[in-house]
Write a protein that holds these residues in place. Sequence first.
Motif, PDB file in Angstrom:
ATOM      1  N   ASP A 117      -9.514   1.303  -3.013  1.00 32.98           N
ATOM      2  CA  ASP A 117      -8.928   1.753  -1.750  1.00 32.98           C
ATOM      3  C   ASP A 117      -8.472   0.563  -0.911  1.00 32.98           C
ATOM      4  N   ASN A 153      -8.741   6.202  -5.080  1.00 34.60           N
ATOM      5  CA  ASN A 153      -7.974   7.434  -4.929  1.00 34.60           C
ATOM      6  C   ASN A 153      -6.902   7.319  -3.846  1.00 34.60           C
ATOM      7  N   ASN A 156      -3.487   5.778  -5.126  1.00 30.19           N
ATOM      8  CA  ASN A 156      -2.565   6.635  -5.884  1.00 30.19           C
ATOM      9  C   ASN A 156      -2.089   7.738  -4.952  1.00 30.19           C
ATOM     10  N   ARG A 217      -9.002   6.333 -11.098  1.00 30.78           N
ATOM     11  CA  ARG A 217      -7.853   7.178 -10.748  1.00 30.78           C
ATOM     12  C   ARG A 217      -8.107   7.997  -9.467  1.00 30.78           C
ATOM     13  N   GLY A 218      -7.784   9.268  -9.458  1.00 31.72           N
ATOM     14  CA  GLY A 218      -7.919  10.095  -8.268  1.00 31.72           C
ATOM     15  C   GLY A 218      -6.703   9.983  -7.369  1.00 31.72           C
ATOM     16  N   GLY A 219      -6.708  10.718  -6.270  1.00 30.99           N
ATOM     17  CA  GLY A 219      -5.549  10.791  -5.392  1.00 30.99           C
ATOM     18  C   GLY A 219      -4.536  11.774  -5.935  1.00 30.99           C
ATOM     19  N   SER A 226      -2.340  16.820  -7.783  1.00 28.01           N
ATOM     20  CA  SER A 226      -3.621  16.116  -7.861  1.00 28.01           C
ATOM     21  C   SER A 226      -3.761  15.360  -9.177  1.00 28.01           C
ATOM     22  N   ASP A 229      -9.918  12.561 -11.182  1.00 33.28           N
ATOM     23  CA  ASP A 229     -10.690  11.540 -10.472  1.00 33.28           C
ATOM     24  C   ASP A 229     -11.837  11.002 -11.323  1.00 33.28           C
ATOM     25  N   GLN A 295     -17.355  10.758  -9.657  1.00 32.35           N
ATOM     26  CA  GLN A 295     -16.270  11.061 -10.592  1.00 32.35           C
ATOM     27  C   GLN A 295     -16.366  12.492 -11.129  1.00 32.35           C
ATOM     28  N   THR A 298     -14.221  16.744  -8.018  1.00 29.82           N
ATOM     29  CA  THR A 298     -13.312  17.402  -7.078  1.00 29.82           C
ATOM     30  C   THR A 298     -13.135  18.866  -7.437  1.00 29.82           C
ATOM     31  N   HIS A 327     -16.109   3.832  -2.353  1.00 30.13           N
ATOM     32  CA  HIS A 327     -15.692   5.224  -2.177  1.00 30.13           C
ATOM     33  C   HIS A 327     -16.465   5.960  -1.094  1.00 30.13           C
TER      34      HIS A 327
END
Length: 400
Positions: A117, A153, A156, A217-219, A226, A229, A295, A298, A327
């Motif tokens: 981030d 996240n 991305n 990854r994520g975001g 989506s 993540d 991880q 979500t 995170h």
Amino acid sequence: MWWYPYTLLLVASKLLMVRALPIASITIVDKSPTLARLTAQSVDTFPITIGILNPYPDKPRVVFGKDGAFKLTVFADIHYGENPWDWWGPQQDVNTSRLMRTMLAMERPDYVVINGDLITGENTFRENSTSLIDTIVQSLDEAKVPFSSTYGNHDNQVNITHIEEIERETSITPFSYTRRSPPGVGGVGGPGNYWVPVYEKEMDMSPALVLWFFDSRGGVYTNGTSMPDWVHESVAAWIADETEAMNVAWGPPESRSALAFVHIPPHPIQAVQETLNSTVNPGLNADGLGQGSTQATTSPASVGNDRPFWDALNTHVKNLRAVVSGHDHGDEWCAREPTYDVIFCFSKHSGYGGYSGEGWGRGVRSFVIRSSLPSDGIDSYILLEDGTARARVFLNHEYR
């Protein structure tokens, strides 16, 4: 200081004094692509192996300090670029840059990790989003400290991607050791899987420590949908191949240590929070780990999708001293994950961007490895911007 020129003359003179390892005589069944390259090129495989397993032929080696120790400082969740249309957004970036300079001056680390981030991508504009990387690395360039990044996240988003950040970072500073994954490793949106060797001395033939970096990854994708993540399952086979190649080139892994960095904590860490002891596991514990905190959480349907990565990491990377994530800004503790008997540590929320809470503070987590011996413990602590140190722990085989 913390790195030295790695000249061709020194390398050549060292190689002339060392007999080639008998790698060519090893019979390997079902060779991995990496090992196939290592074993098929020449009988004099030792120099070739060094070339294959030196991913930074044009950079100085990262080495322990002259005192025999290695200090690594972790910034996490710095969140540059938040609300650029309001006065307070750019001011947050100014404050974060001040914090980074302050912490670097106080800690004087041998190496720095930015653990995800870097940018609040959902607030950036397409035309200038990667230029924020220039500001982020400025303090590291001034300190002349080598560093690596993982990505999170928020990196991305529609107007920014992990690969764009990697390409920008590596193009503007010589101090970055960040790399992109080999083709086919990491999945779409997860190109930041790589490792960095750290040597006790400049001319050692094998590293004392390997730093591993993984992309959780994520975001969202650039089309707004989506993104998964978790670390992509292709990384598991890559870990197996890379560690096998290391063992062939450098010998058995018992003599070297490892640290691993990934932005989103692996899902098994969620259960660890329920067993914390504030005396053994000191530090802020203000973020409950639930949906989206680790991880593959979500969506309930994705739970367990990070298992191939987690299993491979703990199976193949020996002497794994700690796994480090960011995170969750309100957590800064270390604890042992019982399934694989591995220590997990949260980083420390460093940025003035991103969510925070009263009394949480901002700062870094540092690791001080006082010896290259894997059997020796590691000092770790949280250091706040005002110089306050807390949550100090000694990570060894007895730590729980």
